[in-house]
Write an enzyme that holds these catalytic residues in place. Structure first.
Site, PDB file in Angstrom:
ATOM      1  N   HIS A  23     -13.720 -19.423 -18.871  1.00 24.41           N
ATOM      2  CA  HIS A  23     -12.160 -19.014 -18.976  1.00 24.41           C
ATOM      3  C   HIS A  23     -12.194 -18.791 -20.877  1.00 24.41           C
ATOM      4  CE1 HIS A  23     -10.668 -19.361 -15.322  1.00 24.41           C
ATOM      5  NE2 HIS A  23     -11.091 -20.799 -15.375  1.00 24.41           N
TER       6      HIS A  23
ATOM      7  N   GLU B 121     -13.527 -25.134  -4.924  1.00 24.31           N
ATOM      8  CA  GLU B 121     -12.154 -24.730  -5.370  1.00 24.31           C
ATOM      9  C   GLU B 121     -11.396 -23.814  -4.361  1.00 24.31           C
ATOM     10  OE1 GLU B 121     -12.128 -24.002  -9.825  1.00 24.31           O
ATOM     11  OE2 GLU B 121     -14.183 -23.181  -9.195  1.00 24.31           O
TER      12      GLU B 121
ATOM     13  N   ASP C  81      -7.424 -24.415  -8.642  1.00 20.15           N
ATOM     14  CA  ASP C  81      -7.781 -23.186  -7.745  1.00 20.15           C
ATOM     15  C   ASP C  81      -7.705 -23.526  -6.471  1.00 20.15           C
ATOM     16  OD1 ASP C  81      -8.841 -20.835  -9.658  1.00 20.15           O
ATOM     17  OD2 ASP C  81     -10.007 -22.393 -10.480  1.00 20.15           O
TER      18      ASP C  81
END
Length: 314
Positions: A74, A207, A233
């Protein structure tokens, strides 16, 4: 006597910045301290960071954390910045004081590719500059986990008993060997616990609901060293709030399977749930989510609380 002499000599060399790779009083089988911690049966505590500054690297290296999850999923994919950060985490004073080359805080990199993507070239670049582990996001099947492990491994010598999963990592170890300070880097740069002497940690993130359903197959894939549940997630994938009983049951299912197969399992925690997560069987938790200036405040208190609850006074 020889060991004490070498430790003293290494201390002098390290203090002057002239430490040599052949001067090491290594009293541990592993350069990866997190792996050593797991082998003792103790939990390891860490933190995510996306700040690649030297100041943050220095702060985190002296934080008392066992590992840092350096996030490139990210944040920007910048290999030069990552290399600077890894160098910044090298604490010569700590190395000199302990008398061997093991880093106090293990750098593990989370790459941007999900399990369904081909991670090979990303893995090669990260390992070739010296990372001690890689976290693979959104792994949903054993096949994806095996592909990740293969990307981290060199092809093994003919006749090796641990030749599979067959490694596909290209051989260019000079920078990583220099960073580790290890002349035997090729032998050490393999996935643990498949290779009991390996110093690379392959971490698979679960996730999604499919990942939970396949969790046992993922974690028992040879070469997988740890599992990390991504609760945010996972809840989004399931279409439910993170605190819903169904999401928490899914997390508990993964934790119980990790305990069953003796696989370290991680999850993000805070002061309110760290003790419960440790009791649940999580041996690889973060004690905060994001650290961009060393650690302080709630993260530091949570780390102290976690160590006390786990009986770790090191």
């Amino acid at each position: 006597m020889k060991k004490k002499y070498l430790a003293a000599l290494f201390s002098v060399l390290a203090a002057t910045g002239l430490a040599a790779t052949n001067v090491s009083a290594q009293d541990s089988d592993h350069l990866n301290r997190t792996i050593e911690t797991f082998e003792k049966g103790d939990p390891a505590f860490g933190l995510f960071t996306g700040n690649f500054s030297l100041a943050n690297a220095r702060g985190l290296a002296r934080s008392g954390l066992d590992y840092i999850l350096i996030d490139m999923e990210h944040t920007a994919w910048d290999m030069e910045k990552l290399q600077e950060f890894l160098l910044g985490m090298t604490d010569k004073t700590a190395i000199a004081q302990q008398g061997h080359l093991q880093m106090r805080t293990t750098p593990i990199v989370r790459l941007p590719a999900n399990g369904r993507n081909d991670p090979e070239w990303l893995v090669k670049q990260i390992l070739d500059i010296g990372a001690f582990g890689i976290m693979f996001p959104y792994v949903e099947t054993a096949e994806e986990a095996e592909r990740a492990v293969k990307a981290m491994r060199y092809p093994q010598p003919r006749g090796s008993e641990i030749a599979e999963p067959k490694g596909v990592r290209g051989v260019s170890p000079s920078v990583a060997a220099w960073y580790w300070g290890a002349r035997d880097y090729i032998q050490r740069a393999d996935t643990w616990p498949l290779n009991e002497n390996g110093d690379l940690l392959a971490v698979m993130q679960i996730e999604s609901e499919e990942g939970v359903n396949n969790a046992e197959a993922i974690m028992t894939t040879p070469g997988v060293g740890a599992i990390f549940v991504g609760p945010a997630d996972l809840s989004f994938n399931m279409g439910l709030p993170g605190n819903s009983p169904e999401v928490q049951e899914a997390i508990d299912k993964v934790a119980k399977l990790c305990v069953k197969h003796d696989v370290p399992c991680g999850i993000t925690t805070n002061e309110g749930d760290i003790e419960a997560r440790l009791d649940q069987g999580f041996l690889f938790p973060t004690v905060g989510y994001w650290g961009d200036a060393g650690i302080s405040g709630s993260t530091e208190r949570n780390l102290q609380k976690a160590r006390a609850h786990a009986g770790r006074d090191d």
